[in-house]
Design a protein around this motif. Structure first.
Motif, mmCIF file in Angstrom:
data_model
loop_
_atom_site.group_PDB
_atom_site.id
_atom_site.type_symbol
_atom_site.label_atom_id
_atom_site.label_comp_id
_atom_site.label_asym_id
_atom_site.label_seq_id
_atom_site.Cartn_x
_atom_site.Cartn_y
_atom_site.Cartn_z
ATOM 1 N N ASP A 98 8.514 -1.816 12.769
ATOM 2 C CA ASP A 98 8.624 -1.743 14.224
ATOM 3 C C ASP A 98 10.040 -1.300 14.576
ATOM 4 O OD1 ASP A 98 9.187 -2.982 17.027
ATOM 5 O OD2 ASP A 98 7.002 -3.045 16.801
ATOM 6 N N LEU A 99 10.162 -0.356 15.491
ATOM 7 C CA LEU A 99 11.472 0.170 15.873
ATOM 8 C C LEU A 99 12.304 -0.847 16.648
ATOM 9 C CD1 LEU A 99 10.411 3.785 16.933
ATOM 10 C CD2 LEU A 99 11.429 3.039 14.766
ATOM 11 N N LEU A 100 11.651 -1.753 17.354
ATOM 12 C CA LEU A 100 12.378 -2.721 18.176
ATOM 13 C C LEU A 100 12.684 -4.029 17.449
ATOM 14 C CD1 LEU A 100 10.414 -2.219 21.521
ATOM 15 C CD2 LEU A 100 12.605 -1.193 20.844
ATOM 16 N N ASP A 101 11.884 -4.352 16.442
ATOM 17 C CA ASP A 101 12.053 -5.617 15.727
ATOM 18 C C ASP A 101 11.750 -5.381 14.253
ATOM 19 O OD1 ASP A 101 12.033 -8.193 14.690
ATOM 20 O OD2 ASP A 101 10.868 -9.037 16.349
ATOM 21 N N ARG A 102 12.785 -5.382 13.437
ATOM 22 C CA ARG A 102 12.631 -5.058 12.018
ATOM 23 C C ARG A 102 11.779 -6.076 11.266
ATOM 24 N NH1 ARG A 102 18.458 -3.738 9.746
ATOM 25 N NH2 ARG A 102 17.247 -3.942 7.855
ATOM 26 N N ARG A 103 11.575 -7.251 11.850
ATOM 27 C CA ARG A 103 10.742 -8.267 11.199
ATOM 28 C C ARG A 103 9.261 -7.951 11.333
ATOM 29 N NH1 ARG A 103 12.796 -13.142 14.611
ATOM 30 N NH2 ARG A 103 12.453 -11.470 16.093
ATOM 31 N N VAL A 104 8.922 -7.084 12.272
ATOM 32 C CA VAL A 104 7.523 -6.770 12.567
ATOM 33 C C VAL A 104 7.080 -5.560 11.753
ATOM 34 C CG1 VAL A 104 5.917 -6.065 14.378
ATOM 35 C CG2 VAL A 104 7.707 -7.737 14.885
ATOM 36 N N ILE A 105 5.915 -5.691 11.137
ATOM 37 C CA ILE A 105 5.325 -4.589 10.370
ATOM 38 C C ILE A 105 4.039 -4.180 11.070
ATOM 39 C CG2 ILE A 105 4.305 -3.910 8.166
ATOM 40 C CD1 ILE A 105 6.145 -6.078 6.901
ATOM 41 N N ASN A 106 3.933 -2.912 11.388
ATOM 42 C CA ASN A 106 2.751 -2.372 12.058
ATOM 43 C C ASN A 106 1.810 -1.772 11.028
ATOM 44 O OD1 ASN A 106 3.550 -2.817 14.852
ATOM 45 N ND2 ASN A 106 5.141 -1.320 14.427
ATOM 46 N N ILE A 107 0.540 -2.064 11.190
ATOM 47 C CA ILE A 107 -0.505 -1.533 10.312
ATOM 48 C C ILE A 107 -1.399 -0.652 11.168
ATOM 49 C CG2 ILE A 107 -2.367 -2.106 8.697
ATOM 50 C CD1 ILE A 107 0.423 -3.233 7.936
ATOM 51 N N GLN A 108 -1.666 0.550 10.675
ATOM 52 C CA GLN A 108 -2.490 1.481 11.448
ATOM 53 C C GLN A 108 -3.521 2.144 10.538
ATOM 54 O OE1 GLN A 108 -0.274 4.086 13.914
ATOM 55 N NE2 GLN A 108 -2.094 5.043 14.772
ATOM 56 N N LEU A 109 -4.722 2.298 11.073
ATOM 57 C CA LEU A 109 -5.763 3.024 10.338
ATOM 58 C C LEU A 109 -5.337 4.478 10.193
ATOM 59 C CD1 LEU A 109 -9.210 1.880 11.782
ATOM 60 C CD2 LEU A 109 -8.403 1.649 9.459
ATOM 61 N N THR A 110 -5.593 5.031 9.046
ATOM 62 C CA THR A 110 -5.322 6.452 8.827
ATOM 63 C C THR A 110 -6.591 7.243 9.108
ATOM 64 O OG1 THR A 110 -5.990 6.276 6.523
ATOM 65 C CG2 THR A 110 -3.633 5.946 7.010
ATOM 66 N N LYS A 111 -6.463 8.550 9.058
ATOM 67 C CA LYS A 111 -7.634 9.416 9.208
ATOM 68 C C LYS A 111 -8.666 9.070 8.128
ATOM 69 C CE LYS A 111 -9.045 14.227 9.018
ATOM 70 N NZ LYS A 111 -8.682 15.543 8.522
ATOM 71 N N GLU A 112 -8.186 8.835 6.915
ATOM 72 C CA GLU A 112 -9.087 8.472 5.813
ATOM 73 C C GLU A 112 -9.772 7.133 6.080
ATOM 74 O OE1 GLU A 112 -5.896 11.110 3.958
ATOM 75 O OE2 GLU A 112 -5.948 9.511 5.432
ATOM 76 N N GLY A 113 -9.047 6.199 6.681
ATOM 77 C CA GLY A 113 -9.622 4.902 7.012
ATOM 78 C C GLY A 113 -10.726 5.018 8.049
ATOM 79 N N LEU A 114 -10.489 5.853 9.057
ATOM 80 C CA LEU A 114 -11.512 6.079 10.081
ATOM 81 C C LEU A 114 -12.729 6.773 9.480
ATOM 82 C CD1 LEU A 114 -9.213 7.176 13.018
ATOM 83 C CD2 LEU A 114 -10.593 5.099 12.917
ATOM 84 N N GLU A 115 -12.492 7.747 8.611
ATOM 85 C CA GLU A 115 -13.602 8.445 7.952
ATOM 86 C C GLU A 115 -14.388 7.488 7.056
ATOM 87 O OE1 GLU A 115 -11.629 11.699 6.001
ATOM 88 O OE2 GLU A 115 -11.508 12.864 7.869
ATOM 89 N N TYR A 116 -13.676 6.569 6.414
ATOM 90 C CA TYR A 116 -14.333 5.574 5.566
ATOM 91 C C TYR A 116 -15.291 4.731 6.396
ATOM 92 C CZ TYR A 116 -14.918 1.823 2.146
ATOM 93 O OH TYR A 116 -15.449 0.902 1.282
ATOM 94 N N MET A 117 -14.844 4.301 7.575
ATOM 95 C CA MET A 117 -15.697 3.496 8.441
ATOM 96 C C MET A 117 -16.867 4.318 8.974
ATOM 97 S SD MET A 117 -14.486 0.569 8.154
ATOM 98 C CE MET A 117 -15.367 -0.353 9.399
ATOM 99 N N ASP A 118 -16.611 5.568 9.329
ATOM 100 C CA ASP A 118 -17.681 6.440 9.813
ATOM 101 C C ASP A 118 -18.772 6.613 8.760
ATOM 102 O OD1 ASP A 118 -16.432 6.744 12.249
ATOM 103 O OD2 ASP A 118 -15.581 8.717 11.775
ATOM 104 N N HIS A 119 -18.365 6.594 7.495
ATOM 105 C CA HIS A 119 -19.310 6.724 6.380
ATOM 106 C C HIS A 119 -20.417 5.666 6.491
ATOM 107 C CE1 HIS A 119 -20.791 6.435 2.222
ATOM 108 N NE2 HIS A 119 -20.387 5.193 2.223
ATOM 109 N N PHE A 120 -20.076 4.458 6.867
ATOM 110 C CA PHE A 120 -21.069 3.385 6.961
ATOM 111 C C PHE A 120 -21.977 3.570 8.167
ATOM 112 C CE2 PHE A 120 -17.663 1.379 4.509
ATOM 113 C CZ PHE A 120 -18.384 1.065 3.377
#
Length: 159
Positions: free
Chosen positions: A85-107
């Motif tokens: 996180d740019l505002l708080d170094r203690r915070v870690i952001n997790i985001q789905l990637t294009k591959e992650g979205l495609e993986y879910m679409d597969h189901f």
């Protein structure tokens, strides 16, 4: 309905659900993707594709240490990305990637996911089952307490 009858129905349902729904679904998961990893991806998808590591751990009811290991595996599979996180170094952001979205679409696109079970039902039974699932989903959301409801409805997520 008495709670003992409800409990009996739940206990009777669990083995059938496991053999007809859960086991066939687990077989569809790509090698290296566990059910817990799938849950994390699904939770991210429900919440618009991004959450902090702490939010994801809370929503999935996993300890942060376990979540870190799980996210590491998801990053290795390129299903999610991790950024500070740019505002708080203690915070870690997790985001789905294009591959992650495609993986879910597969189901969603794979109609064979539960075809062994669903093919046994006539149209009326399928409609009853779908309505029952909607009710169960609603009840589970209402009783989850600390789990935020999906930003994306299950119906909208299918599109």
């Amino acid at each position: 309905m008495k709670s003992t009858k409800t409990q009996e129905l739940l206990l009777n349902l669990m083995p059938m659900w496991n053999y007809q729904i859960a086991k066939p679904f687990k077989q569809l998961l790509d090698e290296g993707v566990s059910l817990e990893m799938y849950y994390c991806i699904q939770m991210l998808r429900w919440q618009g594709g991004a959450m902090t590591m702490s939010q994801l751990a809370r929503q999935t009811k996993m300890p942060k240490q376990q979540m870190t290991k799980l996210v590491n595996r998801l990053v290795e599979q390129r299903l999610v990305s991790r950024t500070d996180d740019l505002l708080d170094r203690r915070v870690i952001n997790i985001q789905l990637t294009k591959e992650g979205l495609e993986y879910m679409d597969h189901f969603l696109e794979n109609e064979g996911s539960f075809s062994g079970f669903l093919d046994k039902l006539d149209e009326e039974q399928k409609e009853k089952f779908r309505k029952a699932l909607e009710i169960m989903f609603e009840v589970f959301l209402q009783t989850s307490g600390d789990i935020d409801p999906p930003l994306v409805s299950p119906e909208a997520a299918k599109r």
